[in-house]
Enzyme design. Sequence first.
Site, PDB file in Angstrom:
ATOM      1  N   CYS A  58       0.852  -1.191   0.000  1.00 57.81           N
ATOM      2  CA  CYS A  58       0.000   0.000   0.000  1.00 57.81           C
ATOM      3  C   CYS A  58       0.891   1.246   0.000  1.00 57.81           C
ATOM      4  CB  CYS A  58      -0.915  -0.014   1.219  1.00 57.81           C
ATOM      5  SG  CYS A  58      -1.981   1.443   1.294  1.00 57.81           S
ATOM      6  N   CYS A  62       0.521   5.172   6.779  1.00 57.11           N
ATOM      7  CA  CYS A  62      -0.130   5.049   8.091  1.00 57.11           C
ATOM      8  C   CYS A  62       0.850   4.364   9.050  1.00 57.11           C
ATOM      9  CB  CYS A  62      -1.408   4.230   7.969  1.00 57.11           C
ATOM     10  SG  CYS A  62      -2.455   4.794   6.603  1.00 57.11           S
ATOM     11  N   CYS A  65       0.562   0.653  10.338  1.00 57.15           N
ATOM     12  CA  CYS A  65       0.070  -0.421   9.463  1.00 57.15           C
ATOM     13  C   CYS A  65       1.145  -1.349   8.894  1.00 57.15           C
ATOM     14  CB  CYS A  65      -0.733   0.185   8.313  1.00 57.15           C
ATOM     15  SG  CYS A  65      -1.577  -1.080   7.332  1.00 57.15           S
ATOM     16  N   CYS A 102     -16.406  -9.002   6.711  1.00 59.28           N
ATOM     17  CA  CYS A 102     -15.760  -7.728   6.397  1.00 59.28           C
ATOM     18  C   CYS A 102     -14.513  -7.992   5.567  1.00 59.28           C
ATOM     19  CB  CYS A 102     -15.334  -7.010   7.678  1.00 59.28           C
ATOM     20  SG  CYS A 102     -16.637  -6.908   8.899  1.00 59.28           S
ATOM     21  N   CYS A 134     -19.377  -5.928   4.591  1.00 56.76           N
ATOM     22  CA  CYS A 134     -18.691  -4.664   4.804  1.00 56.76           C
ATOM     23  C   CYS A 134     -17.366  -4.732   4.040  1.00 56.76           C
ATOM     24  CB  CYS A 134     -18.445  -4.463   6.292  1.00 56.76           C
ATOM     25  SG  CYS A 134     -17.645  -2.901   6.694  1.00 56.76           S
ATOM     26  N   CYS A 194     -19.302   2.665   8.569  1.00 53.39           N
ATOM     27  CA  CYS A 194     -18.605   1.996   9.666  1.00 53.39           C
ATOM     28  C   CYS A 194     -17.321   2.799   9.844  1.00 53.39           C
ATOM     29  CB  CYS A 194     -18.295   0.545   9.294  1.00 53.39           C
ATOM     30  SG  CYS A 194     -17.203  -0.255  10.498  1.00 53.39           S
ATOM     31  N   ARG A 266     -18.094  -2.043  17.982  1.00 53.82           N
ATOM     32  CA  ARG A 266     -17.312  -3.266  17.795  1.00 53.82           C
ATOM     33  C   ARG A 266     -16.000  -3.167  18.569  1.00 53.82           C
ATOM     34  NH1 ARG A 266     -17.848  -3.348  12.689  1.00 53.82           N
ATOM     35  NH2 ARG A 266     -19.868  -4.276  13.085  1.00 53.82           N
TER      36      ARG A 266
END
Length: 333
Positions: A58, A62, A65, A102, A134, A194, A266
Site C-alpha cells: 500500500c 499510516c 500499518c 468484512c 462490509c 462503519c 465493535r
Amino acid sequence: MGPPPRPRIDALNYQELRELHDLPFFELLSRARAVHVEHWPERDVQLCTLLSVKTGKCPEDCSYCAQSVRFDTPVEEQPLMDVEAVRQEAILAQEKGAQRFCMGAGWRSPKDPVEFEQVLDMVREVKAMGMEACVTLGMLSKEQALQLRDAGLTAYNHNLDTSEEFYPEVITTRRYEDRLDTLRNVAEAGVGICSGGILGLGESVDDRLKMLETLGALPAVPQSIPINQLVPIPGTPLAEQQGIHPFDVVRMIAVTRMAFPQTRIRLSAGRESLSDEAQALAFFAGANSVFYGDRLLTTDNNAEDQDRALIESLGLQVETTVVEPNSIQGSEV
Ligand code: SAM
Ligand code: DTB
Ligand code: SF4
C-alpha cells in the site's frame, strides 16, 4: 435518489463528551449500560469475520500499518483474491457463527475498474448468503459508493482513527478532509458508515473524544463504530508504542455507547491484549460486536474457542439474525 442525509441535531459536542468521560468509572458504566439495555437486546453479541482480500504494497504511510510499502514489516503480500476463494471463506465464517463478513484491501483507493468489479462480486456473493457485508478499500468516489450500494453493501469501513489535530502525526499521505469526503460520499449513496478509531497511537483523551465529536457531525449516524487498540507491528514507527490501560478502552466504549445509542460498537483489533475481565467490562459498557476468527487482516486474533467460552460464561449469546437497534424496529415509544 433522495436528498443527501443531514447531520444530526442531537449529537454530543466535545464538552458533553468530556463530562461523560470524566464521570466516576462506575457511574459512567451504569449510565452507559442503561442506554445499551434501552436500545439493544442486552445479551446479544454479533460476530464479524475479517478477510484481507488484497494484502500489502500500500502506498500510504499510516504509521501503525503492516501493509504500508514504506515499512519493512513481516507481511505476506497477496494480490486481489478470486471471488470464489472469498466465497469459500465467507461460507466457513458463517458456519462458525459469523453474521457479518468484512473484507479489507490494502489500497489507497480502488483504481482498477476490473478489480473494483471483482470486489462488487464479492459483496454480492456475501449478501446472497444472508450475511451483512462490509468492505474497506480506502478512499471512495461518489460513483464507487453508488456501485457498492447497488451491489447490496451493508456498510463501508473507513476509520477516522483519531482527531483531526493528531492525524498528521500518524499519516502524512492524505488529509483528514479526504477521509471525511469519502464518508460523505458513502452517506450520500445511502450505504451504512462503519467508522471508528485506534486507541494507543500516542493520542490524548481529548483526541479520542474529538474523533467521537466528528463522527457525530457526519451526515449520517454511523451504522457501526469499531474501537481498535493499536496492534504494534514490528518495523513500523509505532512498533514500540506502549499499550493503554484496559479501563481507558472501557471508558471509551461507554462514552461511545452514550453518544451513539443506536450504533453497533465493535470491540475490534487489539482484543488479544484484554483479559476476559476487561472484555466483560467492555460488553457491559455497550460493546455488542467483535471480530471473530483466528486472524484479523495481517495479525492474529483471539482464538475462536476461547471467544465462544467467554460469551457462554457471561451468559451472552451469539446473534443469529440481523438485528437492528430497538428504536429502528419501532419498539421504543
Ligand atoms: N486501506 C484501507 C484504509 O486504510 O482505509 C483499508 C484497510 S486498513 C488496514 C483498515 C483499518 O484498519 C485502518 O483504518 C486502521 O484503523 C485499522 N488498522 C490497521 N492496522 C492496524 C493496527 N496495527 N492496529 C490497529 N488497527 C489497525
Ligand atoms: C477496523 O476498524 N479494524 C479492522 C477492520 N476495521 C478492517 C482492521 C484491524 C487490523 C489489525 C491489524 C492487522 O491485522 O493488520
Ligand atoms: Fe494502506 Fe490502509 Fe494500511 Fe493505511 S491503513 S497503509 S491506507 S492498508
